[in-house]
Design a protein around this motif. Structure first.
Motif, PDB file in Angstrom:
ATOM      1  N   ASP A  27      -2.944 -32.959 -16.172  1.00 24.55           N
ATOM      2  CA  ASP A  27      -1.551 -33.105 -16.576  1.00 24.55           C
ATOM      3  C   ASP A  27      -1.362 -34.387 -17.385  1.00 24.55           C
ATOM      4  O   ASP A  27      -0.617 -34.399 -18.370  1.00 24.55           O
ATOM      5  CB  ASP A  27      -0.628 -33.134 -15.358  1.00 24.55           C
ATOM      6  CG  ASP A  27      -0.490 -31.771 -14.689  1.00 24.55           C
ATOM      7  OD1 ASP A  27      -1.095 -30.790 -15.161  1.00 24.55           O
ATOM      8  OD2 ASP A  27       0.249 -31.700 -13.685  1.00 24.55           O
ATOM      9  N   VAL A  39      -2.439 -33.863 -20.982  1.00 25.27           N
ATOM     10  CA  VAL A  39      -1.479 -33.069 -21.742  1.00 25.27           C
ATOM     11  C   VAL A  39      -0.248 -33.907 -22.055  1.00 25.27           C
ATOM     12  O   VAL A  39       0.211 -33.950 -23.205  1.00 25.27           O
ATOM     13  CB  VAL A  39      -1.092 -31.781 -20.992  1.00 25.27           C
ATOM     14  CG1 VAL A  39       0.005 -31.038 -21.744  1.00 25.27           C
ATOM     15  CG2 VAL A  39      -2.304 -30.890 -20.787  1.00 25.27           C
ATOM     16  N   VAL A  85      -2.151 -24.002 -21.958  1.00 19.62           N
ATOM     17  CA  VAL A  85      -1.396 -24.871 -21.053  1.00 19.62           C
ATOM     18  C   VAL A  85      -0.196 -24.090 -20.527  1.00 19.62           C
ATOM     19  O   VAL A  85       0.581 -23.546 -21.306  1.00 19.62           O
ATOM     20  CB  VAL A  85      -0.924 -26.157 -21.765  1.00 19.62           C
ATOM     21  CG1 VAL A  85      -0.049 -26.993 -20.845  1.00 19.62           C
ATOM     22  CG2 VAL A  85      -2.127 -26.961 -22.256  1.00 19.62           C
ATOM     23  N   LEU A 143       3.308 -27.092 -15.700  1.00 14.71           N
ATOM     24  CA  LEU A 143       3.115 -28.512 -16.019  1.00 14.71           C
ATOM     25  C   LEU A 143       4.402 -29.281 -15.767  1.00 14.71           C
ATOM     26  O   LEU A 143       4.405 -30.326 -15.103  1.00 14.71           O
ATOM     27  CB  LEU A 143       2.683 -28.653 -17.479  1.00 14.71           C
ATOM     28  CG  LEU A 143       2.581 -30.065 -18.045  1.00 14.71           C
ATOM     29  CD1 LEU A 143       1.303 -30.721 -17.563  1.00 14.71           C
ATOM     30  CD2 LEU A 143       2.611 -30.029 -19.569  1.00 14.71           C
ATOM     31  N   ARG A 192       5.421 -29.506 -12.038  1.00 17.32           N
ATOM     32  CA  ARG A 192       4.658 -30.511 -11.270  1.00 17.32           C
ATOM     33  C   ARG A 192       5.230 -31.912 -11.479  1.00 17.32           C
ATOM     34  O   ARG A 192       5.012 -32.797 -10.653  1.00 17.32           O
ATOM     35  CB  ARG A 192       3.180 -30.459 -11.654  1.00 17.32           C
ATOM     36  CG  ARG A 192       2.479 -29.219 -11.120  1.00 17.32           C
ATOM     37  CD  ARG A 192       0.972 -29.288 -11.274  1.00 17.32           C
ATOM     38  NE  ARG A 192       0.518 -29.267 -12.654  1.00 17.32           N
ATOM     39  CZ  ARG A 192       0.275 -28.173 -13.369  1.00 17.32           C
ATOM     40  NH1 ARG A 192       0.484 -26.979 -12.850  1.00 17.32           N
ATOM     41  NH2 ARG A 192      -0.171 -28.271 -14.622  1.00 17.32           N
ATOM     42  N   ARG A 233      10.820 -27.196 -18.378  1.00 18.90           N
ATOM     43  CA  ARG A 233       9.889 -27.176 -19.511  1.00 18.90           C
ATOM     44  C   ARG A 233      10.538 -27.691 -20.791  1.00 18.90           C
ATOM     45  O   ARG A 233       9.861 -28.229 -21.654  1.00 18.90           O
ATOM     46  CB  ARG A 233       9.260 -25.807 -19.697  1.00 18.90           C
ATOM     47  CG  ARG A 233      10.147 -24.796 -20.367  1.00 18.90           C
ATOM     48  CD  ARG A 233       9.544 -23.411 -20.456  1.00 18.90           C
ATOM     49  NE  ARG A 233       8.381 -23.356 -21.311  1.00 18.90           N
ATOM     50  CZ  ARG A 233       7.423 -22.446 -21.192  1.00 18.90           C
ATOM     51  NH1 ARG A 233       7.510 -21.506 -20.270  1.00 18.90           N
ATOM     52  NH2 ARG A 233       6.404 -22.462 -22.007  1.00 18.90           N
TER      53      ARG A 233
END
Length: 135
Positions: A63, A66, A112, A117, A120, A125
């Motif tokens: 993570d 990214v 991804v 992501l 978390r 998003r």
């Protein structure tokens, strides 16, 4: 592959120029060239190309990796938006939405799970760029 927003901006400018040339739009109503000067388009393309290269290089990224990639592209786009060489042109609401959508789609196309992501991190998003974005 996700289409870079400057491609859409260039297409819109060409459409407006066509409308002026055809006499369907008065020249004073066609501010497209002022909205998207070539310097802004080139700089945006360069920032997004660097982002694409970074994303392609990610292999089973953490993570943090990214988000580091997202941070770097957002900071690069901040610099583009703040650059005085564009005659005062920069990113407005529509451009912001397109750029954020492009970042999300590019990450998704490279495996991804952007929703996971973001979850978390306890964010939506649509907020993955917010920590660094000035535009």
């Amino acid at each position: 592959m996700a289409k870079r927003p400057p491609e859409d901006w260039r297409a819109w400018m060409a459409e407006v120029a066509g409308e002026v040339a055809a006499g369907r739009l008065e020249p004073e109503c066609a501010g497209a060239a002022e909205m998207y000067p070539e310097s802004l388009l080139r700089a945006t393309d360069a920032a997004l190309a660097a982002f694409e290269a970074e994303v392609r290089a990610l292999v089973e990224p953490s993570d943090e990796e990214v988000f580091g990639t997202v941070e770097r592209v957002v900071l690069a786009l901040n610099a583009v938006d703040e650059d005085d060489n564009h005659g005062g042109a920069g990113y407005c609401t529509e451009e912001r939405e397109q750029l954020c959508g492009y970042i999300d789609l590019t990450l998704s196309e490279h495996g991804v799970d952007v929703a996971a992501l973001a979850a978390r991190r306890g964010i939506n998003r649509a907020e993955i760029t917010d920590a660094w974005r000035d535009w």
